[in-house]
Design an enzyme around this catalytic site. Structure first.
Site, mmCIF file in Angstrom:
data_model
loop_
_atom_site.group_PDB
_atom_site.id
_atom_site.type_symbol
_atom_site.label_atom_id
_atom_site.label_comp_id
_atom_site.label_asym_id
_atom_site.label_seq_id
_atom_site.Cartn_x
_atom_site.Cartn_y
_atom_site.Cartn_z
ATOM 1 N N ASP A 29 0.873 -1.173 0.000
ATOM 2 C CA ASP A 29 0.000 0.000 0.000
ATOM 3 C C ASP A 29 0.909 1.221 0.000
ATOM 4 O O ASP A 29 1.999 1.187 0.567
ATOM 5 C CB ASP A 29 -0.888 -0.015 1.251
ATOM 6 C CG ASP A 29 -2.017 0.997 1.169
ATOM 7 O OD1 ASP A 29 -1.730 2.158 0.834
ATOM 8 O OD2 ASP A 29 -3.158 0.632 1.463
ATOM 9 N N ASP A 71 -4.824 -6.097 5.498
ATOM 10 C CA ASP A 71 -3.671 -6.669 4.800
ATOM 11 C C ASP A 71 -3.433 -8.136 5.154
ATOM 12 O O ASP A 71 -2.686 -8.827 4.460
ATOM 13 C CB ASP A 71 -2.398 -5.872 5.131
ATOM 14 C CG ASP A 71 -2.423 -4.468 4.557
ATOM 15 O OD1 ASP A 71 -2.800 -4.337 3.387
ATOM 16 O OD2 ASP A 71 -2.087 -3.525 5.279
ATOM 17 N N ASN A 119 34.749 -36.752 -8.854
ATOM 18 C CA ASN A 119 35.354 -37.847 -8.097
ATOM 19 C C ASN A 119 34.827 -39.205 -8.568
ATOM 20 O O ASN A 119 35.556 -40.197 -8.599
ATOM 21 C CB ASN A 119 35.074 -37.686 -6.600
ATOM 22 C CG ASN A 119 35.889 -36.561 -5.989
ATOM 23 O OD1 ASN A 119 36.904 -36.146 -6.553
ATOM 24 N ND2 ASN A 119 35.447 -36.053 -4.855
#
Length: 898
Positions: A355, A631, A695
């Site tokens: 916001d 929110d 390896n």
């Protein structure tokens, strides 16, 4: 006694019969049975109850005790593999061999690796827990509790049965409680029943007859986890923690589990890949060596050591170390990490939704104009707006505060308060975007009732039928509507946020006032507010853009004001969509709209959440920054939710990360630290994968063509121990600036390509080393080739070969960290942090000195001439140069190395 309380050592359950009883008996009986009073509990009594029944916390499935951390540290997939291999080694090296051949050194080395990995992980997990707890103390949620006859702000976990809780707008209800007093109290219960509209709660109204089973709808009971939207009240607690309805719900749906991020899933996938690789390669090594050498026991022991070498036992430790270091560093920059595993998403976010209020603007709203409809400033408009702001009991936002500040400067507010008494209110909600109070004039017009409403222009016009101009009430015609909207648009363009004010004389509701009474209003004027942008907002947005983050404004404000603010802070305002623009669009259209537009206005909380979901569906990692009640849904949906220390309780509870300062500059620092954590974790994963893959090649080649094992199992374990320990410094490494400027999301798709590019590169130099040792160095020292030597000479030849490859392999493994940490040439155009240089070079030097030390005979090393060390130096230079060339080709098609 009509209620049962479960001691804290017992399993909690929710007693629904208790809830029904609490709701139906008298308030005085509830207080008496809970041994509570209107003065609240004493602190001593509260401590006694807390000791007996436990803190007000929902029990987690994960008990964070030291013992649990210890078990978790030693029960990772990698340590379990090591323990299994150590058990096999114990059988082959000790239990099933003759007394004179018993050798526990291999088992001891494996157990040492388990101890180093486990204990380091344990320490880091404890540090993580301590760090999170200490940081959360800075932002803990509190509750207003009446104790010892006084109202006190105390931690929510300190709430006990019988406590009197004072409630106000914005509070989260901390426990299940029976209301004893309420005033225009509206509560949102969406966390329990999904109902988004606030419901009024009344202390003096019990359950409706015949609806006793609908306990979530009891008007006089509040439940933990719900939110007070407006009004005030007081309740007495009858259930806490896991005994609450919310606690039972959380247990049923495992709500207390930390949500898994994409990074967590990726780490698990990598772990499975490496363990699968080990499960395939180790048997293959066993078969090749058994078939070519004929000694199946030695082949088995070597295969076990190979499996250990392929097991990245330090992966959990390094991930945890990175998170702890990152969270502590973020706290120094004003960013508190509530959920540790959210750090990766914080750094990966490429879209930030927020916001504009307080983030881009100064969060200091000022009432600049209080106009009548003729654009003249009048005290009457200010007086009515003051009545609305002063008497509403919801969250007094910046608008209300600005009105009261202006009225305090221009009016005699004490006289207004004396002349008007509040009758009722209709709280604000985000769908109708209005709020009203009903007042009675006690001195004039014989107690006239007045409904005073303020709200957004379109919503106010929709419920109005008249206007007041120069003291005359006139019909609200279409022409007048057009003129009003035109004037508002002009003020919006100048940067003012405008809301409208209206009234209704002598409203006559049936029963309680409700939204239905907001009709036939008379518009009287405009309130024009100014919320100027922060001076730092423009530069902060520029920095976020530089770092690959797109900022999108999701606001309930109108288009013109948001455009004005956006222009001032440098945002692209060419395209702006309102909530109504999004209505009725297809999913495909919506996905395109959220992608091309950065400013969305007049949004409801539901549309904020929907926009975040659409962005996620488009492949974005979305952060949401919020601090209000509206929110919370969007914050729970976002990949990483951000709030501020001054936010309402529900926003802080929903947040993954909390900023101590509401500033995008602070946020930017946190994002870059999150990316550093991500980069250093990826370094270890990619470098270890390529090293292990190399390896595998080297061991398979050597096992196929050498008439002896390429390295003794014990030597292979020492090599892995030295390399793994040196990797513990990687979390302290520096990260190049380009890595911090781009969001990186986790993906395993490119790992095979990385392995196939850089694994065989190291194998090339291993094969060169094999050839150099087998055909040049070892024959030169022993006086002949292997086949021509006697048994003692052959043993010396083999020991020298093992030693030579041990030294070369250790140095290449340590230098690969420097070669692959950055795209540039190591030590010349890029340099690791001091801690990394010291640990890697130190480990390599330590391993090189082992053949010359007192443990050389125990480890069956031979003494290599200095000329060989010079050869290794030449090989390493060639390895660095070849790796640099391979990096160049790799980066032709890839943006980042690690």
């Amino acid at each position: 006694m009509f209620f049962r309380r479960t001691p804290k050592h017992k399993v909690a359950h929710v007693d629904l019969q208790l809830v029904k009883t609490i709701a139906t008996v008298k308030r005085t009986d509830v207080l008496a049975k809970l041994h509570a009073s209107e003065e609240g509990l004493s602190e001593a009594e509260a401590a006694k109850r807390r000791e007996q029944y436990g803190s007000n916390e929902i029990a987690s499935n994960q008990q964070h005790s030291k013992l649990t951390f210890l078990a978790e540290a030693f029960l990772t997939p990698f340590t379990v593999v090591l323990l299994i291999l150590a058990t096999l080694s114990l059988l082959t090296d000790d239990i099933f061999v003759p007394a004179g051949q018993k050798d526990l050194s291999t088992v001891i080395i494996m157990l040492t690796m388990v101890l180093i990995s486990g204990l380091t992980s344990f320490v880091q997990n404890v540090k993580t827990d301590d760090a999170v707890n200490s940081l959360l103390h800075m932002v803990s949620v509190t509750t207003n509790i009446r104790r010892d006859g006084q109202d006190q702000e105390l931690p929510t976990k300190d709430v006990v049965l019988g406590d009197l809780i004072n409630l106000a707008a914005g509070d989260m209800v901390p426990a299940d409680m029976r209301l004893v007093r309420s005033k225009d109290l509206f509560c949102s219960s969406s966390s329990l029943n999904g109902e988004s509209n606030p419901v009024e709660k009344l202390a003096n109204v019990g359950p409706k007859a015949g609806h006793e089973d609908e306990y979530l709808d009891y008007p006089n009971v509040l439940y933990e986890g719900t939110t007070i939207v407006s009004g005030s009240g007081q309740g007495v607690v009858f259930a806490t923690g896991s005994h609450t309805i919310f606690g039972k719900l959380a247990a049923d749906i495992s709500n207390n589990k930390v949500k898994a991020t994409a990074f967590d899933t990726g780490i698990k996938d990598i772990s499975k890949l490496l363990i699968t690789m080990t499960a395939v390669i180790a048997p293959l090594v066993f078969l090749i060596n058994g078939l070519t050498k004929g000694n199946w026991l030695d082949a088995l022991i070597f295969a076990i050591a190979t499996a250990v070498g392929l097991t990245p036992e330090m992966l959990p430790v390094i991930v945890t170390s990175n998170l702890v270091k990152g969270s502590l560093e973020m706290s120094k920059h004003g960013t508190i990490v509530k959920k540790m595993n959210s750090i990766q998403n914080f750094g990966s976010a490429d879209v930030l939704c927020t916001d504009k209020t307080g983030t881009l603007t100064q969060d200091k709203v000022v009432l600049e104009r209080h106009y009548d409809l003729g654009l003249k400033e009048t005290q009457r408009v200010l007086e009515l707006s003051y009545l609305n702001a002063y008497y509403q009991t919801g969250m007094k936002d910046l608008i209300d505060k600005a009105v009261m500040d202006a009225a305090g400067d221009e009016l005699d507010v004490s006289e207004i308060q004396r002349d008007y008494n509040k009758i009722d209110e209709i709280p604000f909600d985000f769908s109708r975007r209005r709020m009203s109070v009903v007042v009675a004039n006690s001195d004039q017009k014989h107690g006239e009732h007045l409904l005073v409403t303020k709200g957004a222009a379109e919503e106010m016009i929709a419920v109005s039928t008249a206007v007041e101009v120069d003291g005359k009430v006139l019909p609200l015609t279409e022409d007048r509507k057009t003129e009003i909207l035109k004037r508002i648009d002009e003020m919006n363009t100048d940067g003012f946020r405008v809301i409208m004010l209206g009234y209704k004389r002598n409203p006559a509701p049936v029963g309680e006032f409700s939204v239905k009474d907001e009709c036939d209003l008379t518009l009287i004027g405009y309130l024009a507010f100014l919320d100027p942008p922060k001076e730092s907002a423009k530069s902060a947005l520029a920095h976020l853009k530089r770092d690959g983050i797109t900022v999108k404004i999701l606001t309930g404000d109108n288009e013109a004001v948001t455009r004005a603010v956006g222009l001032q802070v440098g945002l692209n305002v060419d395209t702006v969509y309102t909530g109504s623009d999004l209505e009725g669009k297809t999913p495909a259209e919506l996905k395109q709209m959220v992608e091309t537009c950065n400013i969305f206005v007049k949004l409801s909380p539901e549309w904020k959440t929907k926009i975040i979901q659409l962005l996620q569906a488009n492949g974005h990692v979305v952060g949401y920054m919020g601090d209000g009640i509206n929110d919370a849904p969007a914050m729970k949906t976002a990949d990483v939710s951000i709030s501020v220390d001054t936010a309402v309780d529900i926003a802080k509870e929903s947040a993954d990360v909390i900023l101590l300062h509401k500033d995008l500059g602070v946020l930017e620092q946190g994002v870059r630290i999150g990316r550093k954590v991500f980069a250093n974790t990826m370094k270890y994963i990619k470098i270890t994968l390529s090293s292990n893959f190399g390896n595998i090649f080297s061991i398979l080649i050597a096992s196929s063509f050498l008439p002896f094992l390429p390295m003794l199992p014990l030597q292979l374990l020492i090599l892995d121990l030295l390399y793994g320990t040196s990797c513990l410094s990687i979390p302290f490494d520096d990260v190049a600036e380009p890595y911090l400027e781009t969001p990186r999301s986790w993906s395993t798709k490119k790992l095979p390509k990385f392995m196939f590019y850089f694994g065989p590169t190291s194998s090339i130099f291993d094969v060169l080393t094999f050839a150099l040792l087998f055909f040049v160095v070892c024959p030169g020292i022993t006086g002949g080739h292997l086949a021509s030597l006697n048994p003692a000479g052959q043993a010396s030849f083999i020991a020298l070969f093992h030693t030579g490859w041990f030294i070369e392999s250790l140095w290449t493994q340590e230098l690969v960290i420097h070669a692959l940490r950055d795209k540039h040439l190591p030590f010349i155009r890029q340099r690791a942090a001091t801690a990394v240089i010291v640990s890697t070079i130190g480990a390599a030097i330590l391993g090189t000195l082992l053949p010359y030390s007192g443990v050389a005979r125990l480890l069956q090393f031979g003494v290599m001439p200095m000329s060989y060390l010079l050869m290794v130096g030449g090989l390493l230079i060639g390895y660095i140069l070849l790796t640099t060339v391979v990096k160049h080709y790799y980066l032709r098609h890839e943006k980042f190395l690690v």
